[in-house]
Scaffold this motif. Structure first.
Motif, PDB file in Angstrom:
ATOM      1  N   HIS A 158       0.767  -1.228  -0.173  1.00 33.57           N
ATOM      2  CA  HIS A 158      -0.065  -0.017   0.036  1.00 33.57           C
ATOM      3  C   HIS A 158       0.981   1.239   0.136  1.00 33.57           C
ATOM      4  O   HIS A 158       0.397   2.246  -0.642  1.00 33.57           O
ATOM      5  CB  HIS A 158      -0.802  -0.008   1.369  1.00 33.57           C
ATOM      6  CG  HIS A 158      -2.119  -1.117   1.289  1.00 33.57           C
ATOM      7  ND1 HIS A 158      -3.289  -0.871   0.820  1.00 33.57           N
ATOM      8  CD2 HIS A 158      -1.734  -2.395   1.428  1.00 33.57           C
ATOM      9  CE1 HIS A 158      -3.876  -1.717   0.946  1.00 33.57           C
ATOM     10  NE2 HIS A 158      -3.093  -3.064   1.244  1.00 33.57           N
ATOM     11  N   ALA A 159       2.117   1.031   0.673  1.00 32.23           N
ATOM     12  CA  ALA A 159       2.874   2.257   0.580  1.00 32.23           C
ATOM     13  C   ALA A 159       3.804   2.606  -0.364  1.00 32.23           C
ATOM     14  O   ALA A 159       4.212   3.536  -0.575  1.00 32.23           O
ATOM     15  CB  ALA A 159       3.548   2.247   2.040  1.00 32.23           C
ATOM     16  N   GLY A 160       3.793   1.582  -1.273  1.00 30.70           N
ATOM     17  CA  GLY A 160       4.980   1.646  -2.162  1.00 30.70           C
ATOM     18  C   GLY A 160       6.301   1.532  -1.662  1.00 30.70           C
ATOM     19  O   GLY A 160       6.383   1.294  -0.419  1.00 30.70           O
ATOM     20  N   ILE A 161       7.408   1.876  -2.507  1.00 26.47           N
ATOM     21  CA  ILE A 161       8.656   1.940  -2.037  1.00 26.47           C
ATOM     22  C   ILE A 161       8.985   3.337  -1.290  1.00 26.47           C
ATOM     23  O   ILE A 161       8.856   4.303  -2.142  1.00 26.47           O
ATOM     24  CB  ILE A 161       9.700   1.669  -3.495  1.00 26.47           C
ATOM     25  CG1 ILE A 161       9.356   0.628  -4.175  1.00 26.47           C
ATOM     26  CG2 ILE A 161      11.218   1.698  -2.969  1.00 26.47           C
ATOM     27  CD1 ILE A 161      10.367   0.261  -5.248  1.00 26.47           C
ATOM     28  N   THR A 162       9.207   2.988  -0.365  1.00 25.00           N
ATOM     29  CA  THR A 162       9.347   4.266   0.658  1.00 25.00           C
ATOM     30  C   THR A 162      11.162   4.510   0.559  1.00 25.00           C
ATOM     31  O   THR A 162      11.852   3.686   0.338  1.00 25.00           O
ATOM     32  CB  THR A 162       8.996   4.349   2.151  1.00 25.00           C
ATOM     33  OG1 THR A 162       9.967   3.661   2.496  1.00 25.00           O
ATOM     34  CG2 THR A 162       7.586   3.960   2.031  1.00 25.00           C
ATOM     35  N   PRO A 163      11.492   5.661   0.606  1.00 24.04           N
ATOM     36  CA  PRO A 163      12.822   6.017   0.720  1.00 24.04           C
ATOM     37  C   PRO A 163      13.869   4.761   1.965  1.00 24.04           C
ATOM     38  O   PRO A 163      14.715   4.718   1.428  1.00 24.04           O
ATOM     39  CB  PRO A 163      13.084   7.433   1.345  1.00 24.04           C
ATOM     40  CG  PRO A 163      11.801   8.141   0.975  1.00 24.04           C
ATOM     41  CD  PRO A 163      10.608   6.956   0.794  1.00 24.04           C
ATOM     42  N   LEU A 164      12.876   4.843   3.064  1.00 25.91           N
ATOM     43  CA  LEU A 164      13.520   3.863   4.061  1.00 25.91           C
ATOM     44  C   LEU A 164      13.606   2.412   3.417  1.00 25.91           C
ATOM     45  O   LEU A 164      14.858   1.901   3.747  1.00 25.91           O
ATOM     46  CB  LEU A 164      12.725   3.948   5.042  1.00 25.91           C
ATOM     47  CG  LEU A 164      13.108   2.959   6.506  1.00 25.91           C
ATOM     48  CD1 LEU A 164      14.752   3.321   6.700  1.00 25.91           C
ATOM     49  CD2 LEU A 164      12.304   3.597   7.697  1.00 25.91           C
ATOM     50  N   ASP A 165      12.611   1.935   2.419  1.00 31.08           N
ATOM     51  CA  ASP A 165      12.980   0.781   2.054  1.00 31.08           C
ATOM     52  C   ASP A 165      14.037   0.570   1.228  1.00 31.08           C
ATOM     53  O   ASP A 165      14.882  -0.383   0.926  1.00 31.08           O
ATOM     54  CB  ASP A 165      11.586   0.302   1.020  1.00 31.08           C
ATOM     55  CG  ASP A 165      10.385   0.127   2.014  1.00 31.08           C
ATOM     56  OD1 ASP A 165      10.404  -0.173   3.057  1.00 31.08           O
ATOM     57  OD2 ASP A 165       9.431   0.447   1.399  1.00 31.08           O
ATOM     58  N   GLU A 166      14.293   1.816   0.320  1.00 34.89           N
ATOM     59  CA  GLU A 166      15.419   1.707  -0.714  1.00 34.89           C
ATOM     60  C   GLU A 166      16.634   1.736   0.265  1.00 34.89           C
ATOM     61  O   GLU A 166      17.768   1.198  -0.030  1.00 34.89           O
ATOM     62  CB  GLU A 166      15.278   3.182  -1.537  1.00 34.89           C
ATOM     63  CG  GLU A 166      14.254   2.993  -2.483  1.00 34.89           C
ATOM     64  CD  GLU A 166      14.009   3.904  -3.563  1.00 34.89           C
ATOM     65  OE1 GLU A 166      15.549   3.917  -4.068  1.00 34.89           O
ATOM     66  OE2 GLU A 166      13.342   4.389  -4.073  1.00 34.89           O
TER      67      GLU A 166
END
Ligand code: GDP
Length: 488
Positions: free
Chosen positions: A96-104
């Protein structure tokens, strides 16, 4: 003491569903409440058992610092010890959130460890979410859509984890038809098959005649089953059931039937089939039938167009006749003799190959050689082809190489039929060899369309050398529900 199972380490930013996934993977409900202040939860350990394999599951990243800038470092710090011992890292993200900067950032840090690394895209509970999940492919690692809450997709994730950690062969028994067991060294076993009178015995004599050969009865069979072994450049070639090849039927009908029986029997024991065809007659219905047995058997195949001397001679005569017509003479200067030259010969080969390919479409992977068993012309060139197709049959491509190829070089949309649901392949692994068999984890609930498989096969063959061997795909169909709910 039993050996500790390999660790699968779960990493991810807060609230993506790590705990739920942990529970789902381990089949237990974790007792520690995470959001109680003052409880230090650096790492939580559990165990997942799946298809007879075990993993230690480690959930990391309990405390989240207030200072946002410190979050990735803190998560990584907490995961640090676990990552060191990890066999596989699993980054959990929220569809739902998509790729967040933190995920990256976490993905980058995880990648820098050099360890195998999957992404689980959680909360994928609608087709819309599934296409969101596809965006995560950008992170450059295998992506598995899951719904930790219901267990959807968790089976595939665990299967891929087994493939990655224990090697794809771990999944072979369940997903692939049994292959032969003759994979380690040993002689190459060869069946010479074909219709009556195409020249099988003559070819056998040619192939073994010039070498030292031994004829040996096959243990546990009737007396008439004998193999012939030849050693050539240190390699052993075993031609199976050579008594059968030499045996002739008394009538055409008997011979015809016998040739089919012999082909099937020989294929059962062989790695490589030499499919012998009479070039003078071309590919007949009978040849095609025997060829189809070869294809079904999963053996490597070399198409041997025999009696090339006769076919070439017939073509030469036809050409000479043509040259003698008024038209032909008109093209020549009076002093010029008609010649059947190299250009004519290569055109003849070209036309023949086209004819053979057209009639044996299902053996498009098999090399073709034009020989004369009688004169010996090119017959010895069959040996290097046998080596080549036998090696291709046993070739094993590593899982990272396959997934890199899939991600970087294959445009799956090109293979999809326009109206069908776009095919996504999350993960590919070679489950076994002999013949090479690939296990696909896809977004499809139905078996892949034949034309899509064909597309994928062509792409695979374009990249890796599978000359002469069939390749098979086994698709893991997506199930709606995965492992039983831990609450139950
Ligand atoms: P099999 O029934 O397939 O084993 O065929 P054989 O080896 O017994 O051959 C049938 C006939 O074809 C024999 O008379 C052979 O001499 C002949 N023959 C086999 N190979 C060739 C070839 O390359 N050229 C020619 N001209 N005759 C061949």
């Amino acid at each position: 003491m039993t050996k500790k199972p390999p660790s699968l380490v779960i990493v991810g930013r807060p609230n993506v569903g790590k705990s739920t996934l942990f529970n789902r993977l381990t089949g237990t409900r974790r007792s520690i409440v995470t959001d109680e202040p003052g409880i230090t939860r650096d790492r939580i350990y559990g165990k997942a058992d799946w298809r007879g394999y075990s993993f230690e599951i480690v959930d990391t990243g309990g405390i989240v610092p207030d200072d946002k800038a410190l979050i990735p470092t803190e998560i990584l710090r907490q995961a640090h010890v676990a990552i060191d011992k990890a066999a596989l890292l699993l980054l959990v993200v929220d569809s739902h959130a998509g790729i967040t900067p933190l995920d990256e950032e976490l993905a980058r840090l995880l990648r820098s460890t050099g360890k195998p690394f999957f992404v689980a895209v959680n909360k994928v509970d609608s087709p819309q979410q599934e296409s969101n999940a596809a965006n995560f492919h950008r992170l450059g690692v295998p992506v598995f859509p899951v719904t930790a809450e219901h267990g959807t997709g968790v089976d595939d994730l665990l299967d891929a984890a087994i493939a990655e950690v224990y090697d794809g062969s771990a999944l072979a028994e369940e997903d692939a038809t049994p292959g032969d067991t003759n994979d380690e060294g040993g002689p190459v076993e060869i069946a010479i098959i074909g219709r009556p009178n195409v020249g099988k015995s003559t070819l056998l004599n040619r192939l073994v005649g010039e070498e030292r050969s031994i004829v040996s009865p096959v243990p546990g069979t009737t007396m008439d089953t004998v193999d012939t072994e030849v050693t050539r450049d240190g390699r052993v070639y075993r031609f199976v059931d050579t008594a059968g090849i030499r045996r002739k039927g008394k009538t055409n009908l008997v011979a015809e039937k016998l040739s089919v029986v012999m082909a099937r029997r020989g294929l059962e024991r062989a790695d490589v089939a030499l499919l012998v065809v009479d070039s003078e007659q071309g590919v007949t219905q009978g040849d095609a039938q025997i060829a189809s047995y070869a294809e079904e058997s999963g053996r490597s195949v070399v198409i041997v167009m025999n009696k090339w001397d006769l076919a070439a001679e017939a073509a030469r005569q036809a050409s000479a006749r043509d040259a003698d017509t008024t038209k032909g003479r008109a093209r020549r200067r009076p002093d010029e003799k008609h010649k059947f030259d190299e250009v004519d010969k290569s055109k003849l080969l070209f036309d023949y190959e086209k004819m053979v390919r057209g009639k044996l479409k299902f053996l498009s992977y098999a090399p073709i050689i034009f020989i004369s068993a009688k004169t010996g012309e090119r017959a010895q060139k069959i040996y290097p082809l046998i080596d080549q197709v036998a090696a291709a049959r046993k070739r094993h491509i590593s899982t990272p190489d396959l997934n890199r190829w899939l991600k970087e070089e294959v445009d799956l949309q090109r293979g999809s039929t326009p109206k069908a649901r776009p095919v996504r392949i999350y993960y590919i692994t070679q489950a076994k060899t002999s013949p090479p068999t690939f296990l696909l984890f896809t977004n499809q609930k139905q078996p892949l369309h034949f034309s899509f498989e064909r597309f994928l096969e062509n792409q695979l063959r374009g990249k890796f050398d599978f000359k002469g061997t069939p390749v098979r795909f086994v698709q893991r169909l997506r199930k709606r529900e995965g492992r039983g709910r831990p609450e139950e």
